[in-house]
Design a protein around this motif. Sequence first.
Motif, PDB file in Angstrom:
ATOM      1  N   ILE A  77       0.798  -1.234   0.000  1.00 37.25           N
ATOM      2  CA  ILE A  77       0.000   0.000   0.000  1.00 37.25           C
ATOM      3  C   ILE A  77       0.829   1.282   0.000  1.00 37.25           C
ATOM      4  CG2 ILE A  77      -2.162  -0.922   0.906  1.00 37.25           C
ATOM      5  CD1 ILE A  77      -1.276  -0.022   3.637  1.00 37.25           C
ATOM      6  N   VAL A 120      -0.222   3.193  -2.948  1.00 32.25           N
ATOM      7  CA  VAL A 120      -1.658   3.500  -2.858  1.00 32.25           C
ATOM      8  C   VAL A 120      -1.873   4.672  -1.896  1.00 32.25           C
ATOM      9  CG1 VAL A 120      -3.915   2.628  -2.144  1.00 32.25           C
ATOM     10  CG2 VAL A 120      -2.358   1.123  -3.386  1.00 32.25           C
ATOM     11  N   GLU A 179      -1.018   7.892  -3.566  1.00 30.44           N
ATOM     12  CA  GLU A 179      -2.034   8.334  -4.530  1.00 30.44           C
ATOM     13  C   GLU A 179      -3.232   9.000  -3.848  1.00 30.44           C
ATOM     14  OE1 GLU A 179      -2.152   8.266  -7.752  1.00 30.44           O
ATOM     15  OE2 GLU A 179      -0.952   6.636  -8.560  1.00 30.44           O
ATOM     16  N   TYR A 180      -3.565   8.520  -2.657  1.00 29.30           N
ATOM     17  CA  TYR A 180      -4.749   9.031  -1.969  1.00 29.30           C
ATOM     18  C   TYR A 180      -4.393  10.143  -0.978  1.00 29.30           C
ATOM     19  CZ  TYR A 180      -7.472   5.286  -4.062  1.00 29.30           C
ATOM     20  OH  TYR A 180      -8.097   4.468  -4.963  1.00 29.30           O
ATOM     21  N   VAL A 183     -13.034   8.369   1.351  1.00 30.10           N
ATOM     22  CA  VAL A 183     -13.142   8.047  -0.073  1.00 30.10           C
ATOM     23  C   VAL A 183     -14.546   7.542  -0.426  1.00 30.10           C
ATOM     24  CG1 VAL A 183     -12.134   6.758  -1.987  1.00 30.10           C
ATOM     25  CG2 VAL A 183     -10.686   7.452  -0.068  1.00 30.10           C
ATOM     26  N   ASN A 219     -19.660   8.621  -5.146  1.00 28.41           N
ATOM     27  CA  ASN A 219     -19.719   8.416  -3.691  1.00 28.41           C
ATOM     28  C   ASN A 219     -20.469   9.569  -3.005  1.00 28.41           C
ATOM     29  OD1 ASN A 219     -18.351   6.044  -4.099  1.00 28.41           O
ATOM     30  ND2 ASN A 219     -16.365   6.816  -3.428  1.00 28.41           N
ATOM     31  N   LYS A 235      -7.917   9.226  -9.608  1.00 32.43           N
ATOM     32  CA  LYS A 235      -6.717   8.502  -9.141  1.00 32.43           C
ATOM     33  C   LYS A 235      -7.081   7.367  -8.181  1.00 32.43           C
ATOM     34  CE  LYS A 235      -3.349  12.125  -8.711  1.00 32.43           C
ATOM     35  NZ  LYS A 235      -2.132  12.341  -7.988  1.00 32.43           N
ATOM     36  N   TYR A 236      -8.156   6.649  -8.513  1.00 37.45           N
ATOM     37  CA  TYR A 236      -8.552   5.513  -7.687  1.00 37.45           C
ATOM     38  C   TYR A 236      -7.783   4.277  -8.153  1.00 37.45           C
ATOM     39  CZ  TYR A 236     -12.477   8.095  -5.558  1.00 37.45           C
ATOM     40  OH  TYR A 236     -13.250   8.963  -4.835  1.00 37.45           O
ATOM     41  N   THR A 237      -6.636   4.062  -7.556  1.00 38.56           N
ATOM     42  CA  THR A 237      -5.755   2.986  -8.011  1.00 38.56           C
ATOM     43  C   THR A 237      -5.780   1.760  -7.111  1.00 38.56           C
ATOM     44  OG1 THR A 237      -3.987   4.039  -6.772  1.00 38.56           O
ATOM     45  CG2 THR A 237      -4.109   4.545  -9.120  1.00 38.56           C
ATOM     46  N   HIS A 269     -14.152   1.321  -1.952  1.00 45.10           N
ATOM     47  CA  HIS A 269     -12.831   0.768  -1.641  1.00 45.10           C
ATOM     48  C   HIS A 269     -12.978  -0.167  -0.466  1.00 45.10           C
ATOM     49  CE1 HIS A 269     -11.845   4.166  -4.112  1.00 45.10           C
ATOM     50  NE2 HIS A 269     -10.537   3.960  -4.017  1.00 45.10           N
TER      51      HIS A 269
END
Lengths: 718, 65
Positions: free
Chosen positions: A288, A291, A294-295, A521, B5, B25-27, B60
């Motif tokens: 992660i 990841v 990115e977030y 998110v 969402n 950018k949802y990876t 997610h």
Amino acid sequence: MDVKALKAAHKLLAEYKYEPAKLKKGYTDKTLYINIGDNRIEAKDVPASMKEKFIGGKGYGLKYLWDATTPETKWNDPENEIVIAGGPLCGITQYPGAGKSLVVTISPMTDIPIDSNVGGYFGPYLKFSGWDALEIQGKAKEDIIIYIDGNNGVIRIDEAPLEAIDGHVVSEELTEMYADSEEDKKNISVISAGTAANHANIGLLNFSFYDIRRRVARLKQAGRGGIGRVLRDKKIKAIVIKFKGTKGDLNKPANQSLINKAGIKLHKQIHDYDDVQCRMRQIGTANIIEVMDEYDLLPTHNYQYGNHPDTHKIASNVFVEKYITQGMPDGCWFGCSLSCAKAADNFELKTGSYKGHKVTIDGPEYENAAGLGSNCGIFDPEMILEANFYCDTYGVDTISFGTICAFAMECYERGIINKEITGGLELKFGNAIAQLELLHQMSRGEGFGALIGLGVKQLKRIFVEEHGADPDFLNDIGMEQKGLEVSEYLPKESLAQQGGYGLTNKGPQHDEAWLIFMDMVNNQIPTFEDKAEALHYFPMFRTWFGLMGLCKLPWNDTSPPDNHLTDEPAKMPEHVQHYVNIYNGVTGSNIDKDELILQSERIYNFQRIFNIRRGKGLRKHDAMPYRAIGPVTFEEYESRKERYDQQLKDLLDYNPEGKTTEEKIKIMREYRLNQYELLTDAVYKRRGWTPNGVPTIEHLSKIGMELPELVEVVKNHI
Amino acid sequence: MIKVNSKDFEWEEGLTVQKLLDKKKYTFPKIYVTINGEIVEKEEYDITLIKDGDDVKVIHLLAGG
Ligand code: SF4
């Protein structure tokens, strides 16, 4: 390594012979008490009432610690205990992740109980040797080793002057010493700390397991809260256990087939889907790193920001392709097909006492890469691996160390401290050599490194008292709460996660709840009540792993392919049912998923009241540093200006046009701090606590925990 | 405008699920996507068009810890 010479120097202080109790339905109902102050070794029977309420693992640990200490006991008083316990499910091999030990003590960092969940073979071997828990009390006069031979029923305490203290050396020495052959080495597990734990309050425990393929004793860590410091303060070099004959049915479960069925289902799922889900078998929790970047959640530069252009240099693939030898899965207990343990072999060290040595390094876990790496502005994978190695062998909690270092680096860059104070180290973000030097100093108990080992809370005091720093600013940027450093996620944009860190029993570690995706998110828990529900359910659910001796990763780092079609995907309902089944399978009980939560709730509230008994555990102790909640500085605000300006408009109906950044920071701060207070109200209410965070007597009675000693504590606060 | 969402998101002509994931950018690998409550299979992210006004959820799955 001449282990004969090491052994010849041992001096027997006490020996105890026993008939190992038979396991039945996951329990032996016996626990082992060792007092190393007067060399007393005793067996205790577990009363039925204790088994019913406290279940095992961390529950037993907290219960024994409560009985052994008074509200005034300090971490370095002889009566403080280290309690190690698996739990009824610990040691099964059919279901992934069932080899954990739970360790409990009064923490030198927080002055309240700390609990840590750790792999390695010790927990299962302890049970197979006849003991549901091991309590260690007292202080030895000279360095000792405790040895438990679980097949022959012999326990020894030996003075041991010659063995090394550093984790990777002493684990090898003692594995070699107590094994009869190479083949026998897998039957040994060693608990040790390291030289830094002689001085640093952030000292950890290493639990070994022998890797037959690599022919090396690998180390897993009980990292948080300074348990290694307590071990070394007691002058324990190591605790060694030997048990030969591990098999799948040693727990003598009531219904083996229930366990097998759940196991087969999960093994197949991991086999079929892990490569496209979390890649736990390939790279483990490090998957992660990129990841989180990115977030905007990867802490960089002491949690100022959530990403960095250089993160690609420490992305998980870099470790997989360049450093992790053998692409094969690697587990920390038999039967764990999720197998997230990873190692880099033949890694040549460039600094420190073992410079030039080629070593095996376990890791990196996500937390190490983020804490030692990005949070300190370090994006060099070799330096991260080297710091990871030294943290483990010196016995240093990587999470605390990373967070402390990041804090000191920010103080250095802002001119709050300087080279004179750091002993000449240029402690800028990105200076990996300086970071390593701090570790080496810590292992010798010298210089600025020794101060770092005291933790952020103490450093803040020292910087204020001795160097005239502004206490308010340090309280804002020093990422600790209750004395424990925050683990490596940036919670600024997730109110629920601020609670996931702040509204915890032991301090800001993410093992109670990680709600960032659900909250920030997915937007699945928009109201305070929704967040409070999540901050009730997940901490309770996850407490249960600590009662059982289970690893949490097989719960949510793999998912059934149709999980998203279930009522509550976030809870992983199929896996929850597996847990209910394996619990019933081992113990012969008939619980359901609600009773599972109730088991945890009892211990969770017990731990809260344990904190209250020690003068902590109230609302004021659950406040978080503002860096965890919102932008403290001009640079932080400006770096995400668009986002923050928009929030001011949308959430506060406040027009940011023409306002200075300072004005906007102030408005944002008032708003966000208030949100945290409202969240705290909602969570306490959901948990059955008063607005001051005290469990009510009605709630205790509802969950079957109206014990006189608990009522005695809470009634003074209601 | 669409909802992603439950929050507003600018819609554009030719917006596919994959394009939306790229933009946001949802990876993270363990996600599932629904449009107006209907699941979109992974293999169809590239070809599934999102219409103006759609209610998209990109969930997610890493919860609790
Ligand atoms: S998932 Fe990883 S940490 Fe958990 S039991 Fe398996 S190998 Fe050990």
